[in-house]
Design a protein around this motif. Structure first.
Motif, PDB file in Angstrom:
ATOM      1  N   LEU A 182      43.172  42.683  45.853  1.00 23.97           N
ATOM      2  CA  LEU A 182      42.048  43.539  45.477  1.00 23.97           C
ATOM      3  C   LEU A 182      40.868  42.723  44.949  1.00 23.97           C
ATOM      4  CD1 LEU A 182      43.924  46.517  43.775  1.00 23.97           C
ATOM      5  CD2 LEU A 182      42.797  46.502  45.999  1.00 23.97           C
ATOM      6  N   GLN A 183      41.168  41.601  44.328  1.00 27.33           N
ATOM      7  CA  GLN A 183      40.089  40.749  43.819  1.00 27.33           C
ATOM      8  C   GLN A 183      39.367  40.017  44.942  1.00 27.33           C
ATOM      9  OE1 GLN A 183      41.807  38.155  40.873  1.00 27.33           O
ATOM     10  NE2 GLN A 183      42.398  39.843  39.514  1.00 27.33           N
ATOM     11  N   ARG A 184      40.083  39.725  46.030  1.00 27.28           N
ATOM     12  CA  ARG A 184      39.500  38.929  47.109  1.00 27.28           C
ATOM     13  C   ARG A 184      38.975  39.774  48.261  1.00 27.28           C
ATOM     14  NH1 ARG A 184      42.456  33.633  49.022  1.00 27.28           N
ATOM     15  NH2 ARG A 184      40.590  33.836  50.312  1.00 27.28           N
ATOM     16  N   THR A 185      39.273  41.059  48.256  1.00 24.39           N
ATOM     17  CA  THR A 185      38.859  41.885  49.382  1.00 24.39           C
ATOM     18  C   THR A 185      37.347  41.948  49.504  1.00 24.39           C
ATOM     19  OG1 THR A 185      38.999  44.089  50.395  1.00 24.39           O
ATOM     20  CG2 THR A 185      38.918  43.992  47.999  1.00 24.39           C
ATOM     21  N   GLN A 186      36.871  42.093  50.722  1.00 26.61           N
ATOM     22  CA  GLN A 186      35.435  42.181  50.990  1.00 26.61           C
ATOM     23  C   GLN A 186      34.867  43.544  50.601  1.00 26.61           C
ATOM     24  OE1 GLN A 186      34.612  41.020  55.041  1.00 26.61           O
ATOM     25  NE2 GLN A 186      36.066  39.341  55.001  1.00 26.61           N
ATOM     26  N   VAL A 233      43.885  42.426  57.466  1.00 26.47           N
ATOM     27  CA  VAL A 233      43.575  43.793  57.039  1.00 26.47           C
ATOM     28  C   VAL A 233      44.836  44.355  56.402  1.00 26.47           C
ATOM     29  CG1 VAL A 233      42.970  46.109  57.819  1.00 26.47           C
ATOM     30  CG2 VAL A 233      41.837  44.119  58.835  1.00 26.47           C
ATOM     31  N   HIS A 234      44.721  44.835  55.169  1.00 19.33           N
ATOM     32  CA  HIS A 234      45.871  45.368  54.443  1.00 19.33           C
ATOM     33  C   HIS A 234      45.794  46.886  54.396  1.00 19.33           C
ATOM     34  CE1 HIS A 234      46.685  41.273  52.942  1.00 19.33           C
ATOM     35  NE2 HIS A 234      45.397  41.192  52.674  1.00 19.33           N
ATOM     36  N   ALA A 235      46.931  47.540  54.619  1.00 16.01           N
ATOM     37  CA  ALA A 235      46.996  49.001  54.550  1.00 16.01           C
ATOM     38  C   ALA A 235      48.223  49.401  53.748  1.00 16.01           C
ATOM     39  CB  ALA A 235      47.064  49.597  55.958  1.00 16.01           C
ATOM     40  N   VAL A 236      48.072  50.419  52.911  1.00 12.11           N
ATOM     41  CA  VAL A 236      49.172  50.883  52.064  1.00 12.11           C
ATOM     42  C   VAL A 236      49.720  52.189  52.635  1.00 12.11           C
ATOM     43  CG1 VAL A 236      47.604  52.139  50.511  1.00 12.11           C
ATOM     44  CG2 VAL A 236      49.865  51.439  49.709  1.00 12.11           C
ATOM     45  N   CYS A 237      51.045  52.338  52.576  1.00 13.33           N
ATOM     46  CA  CYS A 237      51.684  53.530  53.121  1.00 13.33           C
ATOM     47  C   CYS A 237      51.422  54.721  52.187  1.00 13.33           C
ATOM     48  CB  CYS A 237      53.188  53.302  53.264  1.00 13.33           C
ATOM     49  SG  CYS A 237      54.057  54.667  54.072  1.00 13.33           S
ATOM     50  N   VAL A 238      50.921  55.809  52.750  1.00 14.24           N
ATOM     51  CA  VAL A 238      50.637  57.012  51.958  1.00 14.24           C
ATOM     52  C   VAL A 238      51.534  58.180  52.336  1.00 14.24           C
ATOM     53  CG1 VAL A 238      48.247  56.351  51.534  1.00 14.24           C
ATOM     54  CG2 VAL A 238      48.793  57.678  53.575  1.00 14.24           C
ATOM     55  N   SER A 287      38.159  49.425  46.847  1.00 17.62           N
ATOM     56  CA  SER A 287      39.045  50.509  47.248  1.00 17.62           C
ATOM     57  C   SER A 287      39.393  51.346  46.024  1.00 17.62           C
ATOM     58  CB  SER A 287      40.328  49.961  47.880  1.00 17.62           C
ATOM     59  OG  SER A 287      41.249  50.999  48.135  1.00 17.62           O
ATOM     60  N   SER A 288      39.461  52.658  46.230  1.00 15.03           N
ATOM     61  CA  SER A 288      39.805  53.567  45.136  1.00 15.03           C
ATOM     62  C   SER A 288      41.297  53.889  45.119  1.00 15.03           C
ATOM     63  CB  SER A 288      39.004  54.869  45.272  1.00 15.03           C
ATOM     64  OG  SER A 288      39.287  55.506  46.518  1.00 15.03           O
ATOM     65  N   LEU A 289      42.052  53.334  46.064  1.00 15.65           N
ATOM     66  CA  LEU A 289      43.482  53.615  46.118  1.00 15.65           C
ATOM     67  C   LEU A 289      44.194  52.953  44.947  1.00 15.65           C
ATOM     68  CD1 LEU A 289      44.203  53.186  49.935  1.00 15.65           C
ATOM     69  CD2 LEU A 289      44.091  55.307  48.648  1.00 15.65           C
ATOM     70  N   GLU A 290      45.140  53.657  44.394  1.00 13.20           N
ATOM     71  CA  GLU A 290      45.926  53.117  43.280  1.00 13.20           C
ATOM     72  C   GLU A 290      47.160  52.415  43.833  1.00 13.20           C
ATOM     73  OE1 GLU A 290      48.281  54.606  39.245  1.00 13.20           O
ATOM     74  OE2 GLU A 290      47.066  56.014  40.413  1.00 13.20           O
ATOM     75  N   LEU A 291      47.317  51.152  43.506  1.00 16.32           N
ATOM     76  CA  LEU A 291      48.450  50.364  43.972  1.00 16.32           C
ATOM     77  C   LEU A 291      49.393  50.071  42.819  1.00 16.32           C
ATOM     78  CD1 LEU A 291      46.539  47.812  46.237  1.00 16.32           C
ATOM     79  CD2 LEU A 291      47.575  49.984  46.898  1.00 16.32           C
ATOM     80  N   THR A 292      50.693  50.153  43.097  1.00 14.40           N
ATOM     81  CA  THR A 292      51.709  49.891  42.082  1.00 14.40           C
ATOM     82  C   THR A 292      52.749  48.940  42.663  1.00 14.40           C
ATOM     83  OG1 THR A 292      53.173  51.714  42.763  1.00 14.40           O
ATOM     84  CG2 THR A 292      51.370  52.236  41.223  1.00 14.40           C
ATOM     85  N   ALA A 293      53.760  48.628  41.872  1.00 14.28           N
ATOM     86  CA  ALA A 293      54.830  47.754  42.334  1.00 14.28           C
ATOM     87  C   ALA A 293      55.646  48.402  43.443  1.00 14.28           C
ATOM     88  CB  ALA A 293      55.746  47.380  41.166  1.00 14.28           C
ATOM     89  N   GLN A 294      55.537  49.718  43.585  1.00 12.38           N
ATOM     90  CA  GLN A 294      56.272  50.425  44.645  1.00 12.38           C
ATOM     91  C   GLN A 294      55.454  50.596  45.921  1.00 12.38           C
ATOM     92  OE1 GLN A 294      56.452  51.566  41.300  1.00 12.38           O
ATOM     93  NE2 GLN A 294      58.389  50.425  41.254  1.00 12.38           N
ATOM     94  N   SER A 295      54.220  50.139  45.928  1.00 17.81           N
ATOM     95  CA  SER A 295      53.363  50.320  47.103  1.00 17.81           C
ATOM     96  C   SER A 295      53.884  49.528  48.298  1.00 17.81           C
ATOM     97  CB  SER A 295      51.932  49.876  46.780  1.00 17.81           C
ATOM     98  OG  SER A 295      51.359  50.683  45.779  1.00 17.81           O
TER      99      SER A 295
END
Length: 302
Positions: free
Chosen positions: A260-264, A292-297, A267-275
């Motif tokens: 998240l610190q390096r992304t161009q 490109v990173h994508a989180v499962c929703v 993002s408003s998505l909340e990421l946790t250890a379970q993401s």
């Protein structure tokens, strides 16, 4: 010796540069025709390959609305539904006619996603483990394979045939059922726009802001819905990005925080250890990679 035809007329001379120009023009024309023929042939092969792949995709069926049959209400119930004015005289008892409720139409929920013929795909190549689709990038709609290393499918298509375009493949360190918390997919950045070349569009701030970021991963038992949350350029040996043995712990949280610190883009998505994250990687230089990173929703069982 050239002939001289008059006092004010120059003698004719050979014109070597003219012939050189004609020769160069002919060579350029031949070259252009050759390149054009090559590109046309490559385009024809690519379209044929794409059409062949799409035969394994069964579109979302249109489910017709379900019509309920007319319901007949017994006479006694029909009488209870009717409101009649009180009568002074007692009318002779008669059998009331049956009342029929008009038929009604109830909408039936239709499937959200197409069906992938994994049986047919695996008959062609048992290395097929899934199918990826990015609706916003129409060209990314491919089978996903997994080899015994990360080299074989850089020069072979999904069906195992020799092909410089390669295939979209899962890191061989990952589990083939995508059960790990971090899964990595690779694909070439082809000049003709195929494979993962169009991932570069997500680097544009306006494109990232204004387009749907859904990534669909079809598996034999479920469909996973991901949402893109980060885009970055990294070194090919970046241990944070290319590590596949993360678990739901502090190390994974730290890795997500670094992403998240390096992304161009923010993002408003909340990421946790379970993401659960799916990373898509393509080459943009000798040792440079666009990821490109994508989180499962959502997990949608089949």
């Amino acid at each position: 010796m050239p002939k001289y035809h008059g006092k004010y007329q120059r003698p004719s001379r050979p014109r070597p540069f003219w012939w050189i120009g004609v020769g160069c023009s002919i060579l350029a024309l031949v070259f252009a025709l050759s390149v054009g023929g090559f590109l046309y042939g490559a385009l024809k092969v690519r379209n044929a390959s794409r059409q062949a792949i799409q035969t394994y995709v069964m579109p979302v069926p249109s489910v017709p609305e379900t019509t309920l049959a007319p319901e007949t209400i017994p006479p006694t119930e029909a009488q209870s539904l009717e409101t009649t004015a009180p009568q002074e005289e007692t009318a002779p008892e008669a059998t009331a006619p049956e009342t029929t409720v008009p038929e009604t139409t109830v909408p039936t929920e239709s499937p959200r996603f197409p069906t992938i013929d994994f049986v047919g795909l695996r008959e062609k190549n048992p290395d097929v483990v899934g199918w990826i689709q990015i609706p916003t990038l129409e060209v990314i709609n491919y089978p996903v394979v997994q080899g015994g290393d990360n080299a074989y499918y850089t020069s072979h298509s999904w069906d195992g045939e020799k092909n410089e375009n390669g295939a979209i493949f899962l890191d061989f360190h990952n589990q083939g059922d995508f059960s790990q918390i971090h899964n990595i997919l690779y694909g070439h950045c082809m000049k003709d726009g195929s494979m993962f070349q169009s991932l570069g569009k997500w680097e544009g701030p306006e494109f990232f802001k204004n387009n749907d970021k859904t990534v669909l991963l079809y598996l034999p038992g479920e469909t996973r819905v991901y949402e893109i949350f980060a885009v970055e350029r990294v070194d090919a040996l970046d241990g944070r990005v290319y590590r596949t043995d993360y678990t739901a712990d502090e190390a994974w949280e730290a890795a997500l925080s670094g992403t998240l610190q390096r992304t161009q883009h923010g993002s408003s998505l909340e990421l946790t250890a379970q993401s659960e994250v799916l990373t898509l990687s393509t080459c943009v230089g000798d040792m440079s990679r666009l990821v490109v990173h994508a989180v499962c929703v959502e997990h949608v069982p089949i």
